[in-house]
Design an enzyme around this catalytic site. Structure first.
Site, PDB file in Angstrom:
ATOM      1  NE  ARG A 117      -1.623  -1.444   3.590  1.00  0.00           N
ATOM      2  CZ  ARG A 117      -1.896  -1.575   4.864  1.00  0.00           C
ATOM      3  NH1 ARG A 117      -3.135  -1.533   5.277  1.00  0.00           N
ATOM      4  NH2 ARG A 117      -0.939  -1.750   5.754  1.00  0.00           N
TER       5      ARG A 117
ATOM      6  CE  LYS B  84       3.136 -20.791  10.472  1.00  0.00           C
ATOM      7  NZ  LYS B  84       3.857 -19.962  11.462  1.00  0.00           N
TER       8      LYS B  84
ATOM      9  CG  HIS C 267       9.698 -21.943   6.885  1.00  0.00           C
ATOM     10  ND1 HIS C 267       8.777 -21.640   7.842  1.00  0.00           N
ATOM     11  CD2 HIS C 267      10.866 -22.098   7.536  1.00  0.00           C
ATOM     12  CE1 HIS C 267       9.372 -21.595   9.024  1.00  0.00           C
ATOM     13  NE2 HIS C 267      10.649 -21.879   8.872  1.00  0.00           N
TER      14      HIS C 267
ATOM     15  CE  LYS D 171      13.242 -25.221   8.822  1.00  0.00           C
ATOM     16  NZ  LYS D 171      14.175 -24.173   9.198  1.00  0.00           N
TER      17      LYS D 171
ATOM     18  CD  GLU E  24      11.107 -21.056  17.398  1.00  0.00           C
ATOM     19  OE1 GLU E  24      11.574 -20.314  16.527  1.00  0.00           O
ATOM     20  OE2 GLU E  24       9.923 -21.031  17.765  1.00  0.00           O
TER      21      GLU E  24
ATOM     22  CG  HIS F 148       6.592 -25.245  11.086  1.00  0.00           C
ATOM     23  ND1 HIS F 148       6.259 -24.942   9.794  1.00  0.00           N
ATOM     24  CD2 HIS F 148       6.813 -24.052  11.692  1.00  0.00           C
ATOM     25  CE1 HIS F 148       6.280 -23.619   9.619  1.00  0.00           C
ATOM     26  NE2 HIS F 148       6.604 -23.062  10.769  1.00  0.00           N
TER      27      HIS F 148
ATOM     28  CE  LYS G 144       7.700 -18.345  18.919  1.00  0.00           C
ATOM     29  NZ  LYS G 144       8.600 -18.689  17.828  1.00  0.00           N
TER      30      LYS G 144
HETATM   31  P1  NDP Z   1       4.999  -7.497   7.731  1.00  0.00           P
HETATM   32  O1  NDP Z   1       3.968  -6.901   8.626  1.00  0.00           O
HETATM   33  O2  NDP Z   1       6.421  -7.213   8.016  1.00  0.00           O
HETATM   34  O3  NDP Z   1       4.725  -6.992   6.235  1.00  0.00           O
HETATM   35  C1  NDP Z   1       3.450  -6.992   5.657  1.00  0.00           C
HETATM   36  C2  NDP Z   1       3.557  -6.453   4.243  1.00  0.00           C
HETATM   37  O4  NDP Z   1       2.270  -6.476   3.648  1.00  0.00           O
HETATM   38  C3  NDP Z   1       4.057  -5.042   4.129  1.00  0.00           C
HETATM   39  O5  NDP Z   1       4.777  -4.912   2.931  1.00  0.00           O
HETATM   40  C4  NDP Z   1       2.765  -4.223   4.050  1.00  0.00           C
HETATM   41  O6  NDP Z   1       3.083  -3.014   3.431  1.00  0.00           O
HETATM   42  C5  NDP Z   1       1.956  -5.150   3.159  1.00  0.00           C
HETATM   43  N1  NDP Z   1       0.498  -5.009   3.279  1.00  0.00           N
HETATM   44  C6  NDP Z   1      -0.248  -4.978   4.397  1.00  0.00           C
HETATM   45  N2  NDP Z   1      -1.559  -4.933   4.064  1.00  0.00           N
HETATM   46  C7  NDP Z   1      -1.615  -4.932   2.722  1.00  0.00           C
HETATM   47  C8  NDP Z   1      -2.668  -4.919   1.773  1.00  0.00           C
HETATM   48  N3  NDP Z   1      -3.937  -4.864   2.150  1.00  0.00           N
HETATM   49  N4  NDP Z   1      -2.346  -4.999   0.454  1.00  0.00           N
HETATM   50  C9  NDP Z   1      -1.061  -5.045   0.057  1.00  0.00           C
HETATM   51  N5  NDP Z   1      -0.022  -5.052   0.911  1.00  0.00           N
HETATM   52  C10 NDP Z   1      -0.297  -4.990   2.209  1.00  0.00           C
HETATM   53  O7  NDP Z   1       4.683  -9.053   7.668  1.00  0.00           O
HETATM   54  P2  NDP Z   1       5.704 -10.224   7.304  1.00  0.00           P
HETATM   55  O8  NDP Z   1       6.446  -9.856   6.072  1.00  0.00           O
HETATM   56  O9  NDP Z   1       6.473 -10.609   8.499  1.00  0.00           O
HETATM   57  O10 NDP Z   1       4.705 -11.440   7.032  1.00  0.00           O
HETATM   58  C11 NDP Z   1       3.948 -11.546   5.856  1.00  0.00           C
HETATM   59  C12 NDP Z   1       3.328 -12.941   5.825  1.00  0.00           C
HETATM   60  O11 NDP Z   1       4.362 -13.909   5.809  1.00  0.00           O
HETATM   61  C13 NDP Z   1       2.464 -13.278   7.034  1.00  0.00           C
HETATM   62  O12 NDP Z   1       1.421 -14.095   6.616  1.00  0.00           O
HETATM   63  C14 NDP Z   1       3.416 -14.051   7.931  1.00  0.00           C
HETATM   64  O13 NDP Z   1       2.714 -14.923   8.785  1.00  0.00           O
HETATM   65  C15 NDP Z   1       4.199 -14.814   6.891  1.00  0.00           C
HETATM   66  N6  NDP Z   1       5.512 -15.271   7.379  1.00  0.00           N
HETATM   67  C16 NDP Z   1       6.458 -14.362   7.738  1.00  0.00           C
HETATM   68  C17 NDP Z   1       7.705 -14.796   8.174  1.00  0.00           C
HETATM   69  C18 NDP Z   1       8.799 -13.837   8.489  1.00  0.00           C
HETATM   70  O14 NDP Z   1       9.923 -14.311   8.679  1.00  0.00           O
HETATM   71  N7  NDP Z   1       8.531 -12.555   8.539  1.00  0.00           N
HETATM   72  C19 NDP Z   1       8.019 -16.251   8.285  1.00  0.00           C
HETATM   73  C20 NDP Z   1       6.945 -17.114   7.863  1.00  0.00           C
HETATM   74  C21 NDP Z   1       5.749 -16.608   7.430  1.00  0.00           C
HETATM   75  P3  NDP Z   1       2.066  -1.755   3.469  1.00  0.00           P
HETATM   76  O15 NDP Z   1       1.740  -1.496   4.891  1.00  0.00           O
HETATM   77  O16 NDP Z   1       2.840  -0.657   2.798  1.00  0.00           O
HETATM   78  O17 NDP Z   1       0.885  -2.146   2.672  1.00  0.00           O
HETATM   79  C1  BG6 Z   2       7.505 -19.747  11.902  1.00  0.00           C
HETATM   80  C2  BG6 Z   2       6.848 -19.375  13.209  1.00  0.00           C
HETATM   81  O1  BG6 Z   2       6.585 -20.367  11.058  1.00  0.00           O
HETATM   82  O2  BG6 Z   2       8.569 -20.649  12.165  1.00  0.00           O
HETATM   83  C3  BG6 Z   2       7.855 -18.762  14.155  1.00  0.00           C
HETATM   84  O3  BG6 Z   2       5.819 -18.430  12.948  1.00  0.00           O
HETATM   85  C4  BG6 Z   2       9.041 -19.675  14.336  1.00  0.00           C
HETATM   86  O4  BG6 Z   2       7.253 -18.495  15.416  1.00  0.00           O
HETATM   87  C5  BG6 Z   2       9.600 -20.104  12.982  1.00  0.00           C
HETATM   88  O5  BG6 Z   2      10.031 -18.964  15.062  1.00  0.00           O
HETATM   89  C6  BG6 Z   2      10.656 -21.177  13.164  1.00  0.00           C
HETATM   90  O6  BG6 Z   2      11.257 -21.421  11.926  1.00  0.00           O
HETATM   91  P1  BG6 Z   2      12.757 -21.946  11.851  1.00  0.00           P
HETATM   92  O7  BG6 Z   2      12.972 -22.176  10.397  1.00  0.00           O
HETATM   93  O8  BG6 Z   2      13.609 -20.853  12.438  1.00  0.00           O
HETATM   94  O9  BG6 Z   2      12.807 -23.188  12.666  1.00  0.00           O
END
Ligand code: NDP
Ligand code: BG6
Length: 506
Positions: free
Chosen positions: A55, A165, A195, A199, A233, A257, A353
């Site tokens: 956004r 997820k 994910h 692995k 973890e 997982h 955790k």
């Molecule tokens: P963040 O909150 O860091 O990022 C969310 C992103 O989505 C931002 O780019 C935000 O940007 C965008 N966004 C939010 N609402 C909208 C919308 N309505 N339309 C378009 N873009 C939007 O989340 P994460 O990146 O951490 O996580 C994203 C997904 O990945 C989740 O489902 C999470 O569970 C999953 N996930 C994340 C992991 C991680 O390591 N971070 C690991 C495993 C899964 P903006 O506000 O500018 O729109």
């Molecule tokens: C994510 C969970 O799916 O897996 C986290 O949302 C968790 O809470 C992570 O920490 C663990 O992944 P990994 O690859 O570090 O074992």
């Protein structure tokens, strides 16, 4: 038609990767580095372009510098494998575009469609599209519906949808999500990410079992006493309280997982190594799991303690956690697979955790000899046959067996045969690298099918609804003492292989 160029082992059609949520943590921490590695490893810089979507207002230059910051100098594999294939700045310049969808309304998606078509036409991408939804769960439904309404799901080429997820919060929501996705996409177009399946060590579970008849021939109730799956973890919830406090260990880790690991250990050999054959067998395992009763579950929540020598706060004191929250940060379960192969063999699952270390392991403990031939031997160090799959860290296998220790009095000792991935193959690719490559090549094996996601929720929804209270456990410990009661009726103990050369530890 031009023959497809073969990149690495598999063919990758030229395509556009549209990442929704491209300013977020997942993109910056995982996806951007994985994409850069792929380009370099398979020399595929001309195979795909990336359009970041969120956004926030940003121009292409802003997105290029955001991505550059993610790929510059952060990867250990970069230094291990030699010079980068492409200069990060040059790569970012060549392949990245950004489009804001502001309020996500029809006009914004119309503009997005026109931008996609312009990029595809300018670069001859043939309409092949991957939509990667790296979005907060609340944005998933509206985004899929807007994609459908804007006509973006139809093109001259193929279209694939990647969903992160969490996939729902219970059975009902997962069924609803599947129905919503199937309103706009066919199941073969959908790639649900877990994910853990990316692995390398997890993928190898099947190869290990099925390519080595030595193990498959003893992979049953006649030879195996119990199986333990530990995903521990040492980290806490970090800054994710908003998500985690509504989720907890069962939803965050167990339903996905740990259950994936359970399926891979427990499944029957598939008729082929084809995606559907493997996923069929995984679903059958889930269908054969005996309903899990609250007596088979112990939950916990971390209290203050010490982790790696540092004092850490308890869960209730973490920023953003609701006062008096009952969210479990630890879950231990006793599960039975009611099948010919596994009848009566307990599978113990645990995750948490702020535990005493970070490790993911599967311990397969084999039965004792049928006759106590060595009862006169000193058995203090005896552990018997345990096969440890060390999924992280120090990826590899350790197989423990008994030997006679040379000494005045006859003594049994337990020693191990060990295999370490890094020694054999170097550093393993990140899971996201594998999964992205699979999406690009259209291989669905490592993705969760709709029925698989629903079966997993079917198992845990009654447990979630039972309202089990978590026991407190000290941060830095291995979870609440109460979890012992799941194992003690059969004389079992929790076991993990701790680093070093010693015997298995608890
Ligand atoms: P963040 O909150 O860091 O990022 C969310 C992103 O989505 C931002 O780019 C935000 O940007 C965008 N966004 C939010 N609402 C909208 C919308 N309505 N339309 C378009 N873009 C939007 O989340 P994460 O990146 O951490 O996580 C994203 C997904 O990945 C989740 O489902 C999470 O569970 C999953 N996930 C994340 C992991 C991680 O390591 N971070 C690991 C495993 C899964 P903006 O506000 O500018 O729109
Ligand atoms: C994510 C969970 O799916 O897996 C986290 O949302 C968790 O809470 C992570 O920490 C663990 O992944 P990994 O690859 O570090 O074992």
């Amino acid at each position: 038609m031009e023959p497809l160029p073969v990149v690495g082992a598999r063919a990758v059609d030229r395509h556009l990767l549209v990442v929704f949520g491209a300013t977020g943590d997942l993109y910056r921490q995982k996806l951007a580095p994985a994409l850069y590695h792929l380009v370099w490893q398979y020399q595929m810089s001309d195979r795909f372009l990336i359009l970041g979507v969120a956004r926030s207002q940003m121009d292409d230059e802003g997105f290029k510098s955001l991505t550059r910051a993610s790929v510059e100098g952060i990867s250990p594999r970069q230094t291990q494998l030699g010079e980068p294939y492409a200069d990060p700045a040059e790569w970012c310049d060549q392949v990245l575009y950004y489009q804001s969808i502001a309020d996500g309304g029809p006009e914004a998606f119309d503009a997005l469609r026109r931008r996609i078509e312009r990029i595809e036409a300018a670069h001859g991408l043939g309409g092949n599209r991957i939509f990667y939804l790296a979005l907060p769960p609340s944005a998933l439904g509206p985004t899929v519906e807007a994609l459908g309404a804007s006509g973006l799901t139809h093109s001259a080429g193929w279209t694939r949808l990647v969903v992160e997820k969490p996939f729902g919060v219970d059975l009902e929501s997962a069924v609803g999500l599947n129905a919503m996705l199937h309103g706009c996409f066919d199941e073969p177009q959908i790639y649900r990410i877990d994910h853990y399946l990316g692995k390398a060590t997890v993928q190898n579970l099947l190869v290990f079992r099925l390519a080595n008849p030595l193990f498959e021939s003893v992979w049953n109730r006649d030879r195996i006493d119990n199986v333990q799956i530990t995903v521990a973890e040492s980290v806490g919830i970090g800054s994710r309280a908003g998500y985690y406090d509504r989720s907890g260990a069962l939803r965050d880790m167990v339903q996905n997982h740990l259950t994936q690991l359970l399926s891979l250990v427990g499944m029957e050999p598939p008729v082929s190594f084809d995606a559907e054959a493997i996923r069929d067998e995984k679903v059958k395992v889930l269908q054969s799991i005996r309903p899990i009763s609250p007596d088979d579950v112990v939950l916990g929540q971390y209290a203050p303690g010490r982790v790696n020598g540092r004092r850490v706060a308890g869960y209730l004191d973490e920023k953003g956690v609701s006062s008096g929250s009952n969210t479990p940060t630890y879950a231990a379960l006793r599960v039975f697979i009611d099948s010919w192969r596994w009848q009566g063999v307990p599978f113990y699952l645990r995750t948490g955790k702020r535990l005493g270390g970070r490790l993911t392991q599967i311990a397969v403990t084999f039965r004792e000899p049928p006759v106590a031939l060595f009862k006169s031997f000193e058995r203090s160090r005896h552990q018997g046959n345990v096969l440890y799959f060390k999924l992280q860290p120090h990826e590899g296998f350790d197989l423990f067996f008994d030997v006679q220790k040379p000494s005045g009095t006859p003594q049994l000792d337990t020693k191990s045969l060990a295999f370490a991935y890094e020694e054999a193959f170097g550093i393993l690719p990140d899971a996201y690298e594998t999964l992205l490559y699979d999406v690009m090549t259209g291989d669905r094996t490592l993705f969760v099918r709709s029925d698989e996601a629903e079966e997993a929720w079917r198992l845990y929804t009654p447990v979630l609804e039972a309202g089990i209270n978590p026991y407190p456990y000290q941060a830095g410990s291995w979870g609440p003492q109460e979890a012992e009661r799941l194992l003690s009726p059969r004389g079992h103990e929790w076991t993990v292989r701790l680093p070093g050369n010693g015997n298995p530890g608890v």
